[in-house]
Design an enzyme around this catalytic site. Structure first.
Site, PDB file in Angstrom:
ATOM      1  N   LYS A  70       0.578  -1.486   0.057  1.00  0.00           N
ATOM      2  CA  LYS A  70      -0.106  -0.076   0.115  1.00  0.00           C
ATOM      3  C   LYS A  70       0.871   1.052   0.118  1.00  0.00           C
ATOM      4  O   LYS A  70       1.839   1.340   0.667  1.00  0.00           O
ATOM      5  CB  LYS A  70      -0.808  -0.136   1.252  1.00  0.00           C
ATOM      6  CG  LYS A  70      -1.697   1.433   1.415  1.00  0.00           C
ATOM      7  CD  LYS A  70      -2.582   1.116   2.844  1.00  0.00           C
ATOM      8  CE  LYS A  70      -3.392   2.204   3.126  1.00  0.00           C
ATOM      9  NZ  LYS A  70      -4.157   2.129   4.405  1.00  0.00           N
ATOM     10  N   SER A 147      -8.548   2.732   4.289  1.00  0.00           N
ATOM     11  CA  SER A 147      -7.923   3.208   3.154  1.00  0.00           C
ATOM     12  C   SER A 147      -7.136   2.485   2.751  1.00  0.00           C
ATOM     13  O   SER A 147      -6.421   2.748   1.631  1.00  0.00           O
ATOM     14  CB  SER A 147      -6.727   4.278   3.986  1.00  0.00           C
ATOM     15  OG  SER A 147      -6.065   3.688   4.809  1.00  0.00           O
ATOM     16  N   SER A 171      -8.991   0.762   8.510  1.00  0.00           N
ATOM     17  CA  SER A 171      -8.521   0.660   7.233  1.00  0.00           C
ATOM     18  C   SER A 171      -8.128  -0.563   6.627  1.00  0.00           C
ATOM     19  O   SER A 171      -7.840  -0.826   5.185  1.00  0.00           O
ATOM     20  CB  SER A 171      -7.546   1.783   6.814  1.00  0.00           C
ATOM     21  OG  SER A 171      -8.059   3.098   6.996  1.00  0.00           O
TER      22      SER A 171
END
Length: 481
Positions: A70, A147, A171
């Site tokens: 990520k 996220s 997230s």
């Protein structure tokens, strides 16, 4: 190896195939690259796929297994990181790995791409202006959550079996719920966030992965957990490897179930029904299940999130300005990000002290509650995956309005970031529209082993392995043929 054969294997099975010589790591990397390209419509990749995987240990547990990281917090040496913000332009190129990246490499994970995230991570969606909207493979008009939305979309679509994710308010668990995946938020301090941070996001931030199976999540936790020099504290190690908890008898547990939003916002009836079905399954397995909830002062929780998140965002942007020489403002930050940064720059030390007092009060309440119950069962989100645009970070909202907008829709996750307790989202339901429904189990501190035992029990009792989204690498490959 064909793409459809590749996509059927979780990380554990793929590692076994490579180790047995049934397929080479190079062949798998080539198939994975094709798989990532096959689902480009999801817009889940911020950078990549790379021509070849990043360096990794050839003798690691997951040697040669395709992986994605990520674009936030964790970083790899020499790989640009943008953190979802235009403020960083084409990206900042770090000279070193974070500790967690070092451990991913040591585990043998073969990183092929960097995945999308909302700007600076403060959203339950993944539609940063820096990349454009990331789409949910189950329905591309819907969000993959955030996220860690890009990572979750790639894993759900079969492009990689497992991907890095992190969690400061939900997230890991929110995108796991939106995409039909397993998402474990480990307890505070379980996985090092060094060397860039000690106690990330005032202790609310943590790191791990999203995956398709409980055994993959447990095995990755075995590989990356544990303190490193300079970490602020050391928590108790597990009695045995977490992978050995998969299939282990959890015993007869006391489980509380709660389906009403602590925010007072509506919970979709299909979501509540999915939680009820899980509660019935647990009861049938011999567990004692009660309708109970800890006492949550929601206004105080939101005020705490407002203070800590905005102070953190202001500090992060200030660090970016210092590193790049650029000046942050509404021309290079999304409107809600800028509102939060501006608010964060006004926060006093006394306000932070008050917020941390609130964290302590909530932690004590949850500690009391877990004196009576082993686990708490709730929805992960109030609804299945939201339509794209519902959590628009470029809307004209104040910092408080934006904080409320996020946690009104995602009202079950942040409690466990503030308390630091572990929690896991499991894909145990599906809506009439075919969207996954995530169900959350939370445990007291050091409760990862118990979560994994019960998660594996539910995976066997309510299997999800046969479900496949509309956008999937196997379907894309079949269409191409």
């Amino acid at each position: 190896m064909r793409i459809d054969e590749y996509a059927e294997l979780d990380a554990t099975a793929l590692a076994a195939a490579i180790a047995a010589g049934e397929v080479t790591a190079d062949e798998v990397a080539q198939v994975a690259t094709e798989a990532i390209d096959a689902v480009a419509e999801l817009n889940a990749v911020a950078h990549g796929p790379f021509e070849k995987p990043l360096d990794h240990a050839a003798d690691g547990r997951f040697a040669g297994v395709p992986f994605a990281i990520k674009d936030l917090v964790l970083h790899a040496a020499g790989v640009p990181t943008r953190m979802g913000t235009r403020l960083l332009g084409d990206g900042l190129v770090p000279p070193t790995d974070t500790h967690l990246m070092e451990r991913f490499r040591a585990a043998g994970l073969a990183t092929l791409a960097v995945t999308t995230t909302p700007e600076l991570g403060f959203n339950g969606n993944s539609e940063a202006l820096a990349y454009g909207s990331t789409r949910n493979p189950w329905n591309t008009a819907h969000s993959p959550g955030g996220s860690s939305g890009g990572s979750a979309a790639l894993v759900a679509a079969g492009a990689v079996p497992i991907a890095h994710a992190n969690d400061g308010g939900g997230s890991i668990r929110i995108p796991a719920a939106c995409n039909g995946l397993v998402g474990l938020k480990p307890g505070r301090g379980r996985v090092s966030v060094g060397p860039d941070a000690g106690d990330a996001l005032f202790g609310m931030g943590c790191e791990l992965v999203v995956s398709r199976t409980v055994r993959d999540t447990a095995a990755v936790l075995d590989e990356v957990a544990g303190p490193l020099p300079g970490d602020p504290f050391v928590i108790a190690p597990p009695e045995r490897p977490w992978s050995q908890e998969v299939g282990a008898d959890p015993g007869r547990l006391r489980i509380a179930v709660h389906t009403e939003s602590w925010a007072g916002t509506p919970v979709d009836p299909e979501v509540a029904a999915a939680v009820d079905a899980v509660a019935a399954t647990l009861e049938a397995a011999g567990h004692h299940v009660d309708r109970r909830t800890p006492t949550i002062d929601w206004d105080r929780l939101i005020q705490t999130n407002l203070v800590l998140w905005c102070a953190f965002l202001a500090g992060s942007v200030g660090a970016i300005e210092a590193m790049t020489g650029r000046t942050a403002g509404p021309d290079n930050l999304e409107r809600t990000s800028w509102a939060c940064v501006e608010h964060g720059r006004t926060i006093s030390g006394l306000e932070i002290c008050s917020a941390l007092d609130s964290v302590n009060a909530l932690s004590r309440e949850m500690g009391r509650f877990f004196g009576d119950y082993d686990l708490l069962l709730t929805p992960t989100m109030n609804t299945p995956a939201l339509p794209l645009g519902h959590l628009d970070a470029n809307a004209e909202l104040t910092a408080l309005e934006w904080t409320n907008r996020i946690f009104d829709a995602c009202s079950f996750t942040s409690v466990f970031n503030q308390t630091g307790a572990p929690a896991i989202s499991l894909p145990l339901g599906q809506s009439a529209q075919g969207l996954p429904i995530g169900v959350q189990l939370a445990a007291p501190s050091n409760g990862e082993s118990l979560l994994i035992r019960v998660a594996a029990q539910l995976e066997q009792a309510m299997p999800w392995a046969g479900r496949r989204p509309g956008v999937h690498v196997a379907r894309a490959a079949a269409t191409a043929r």
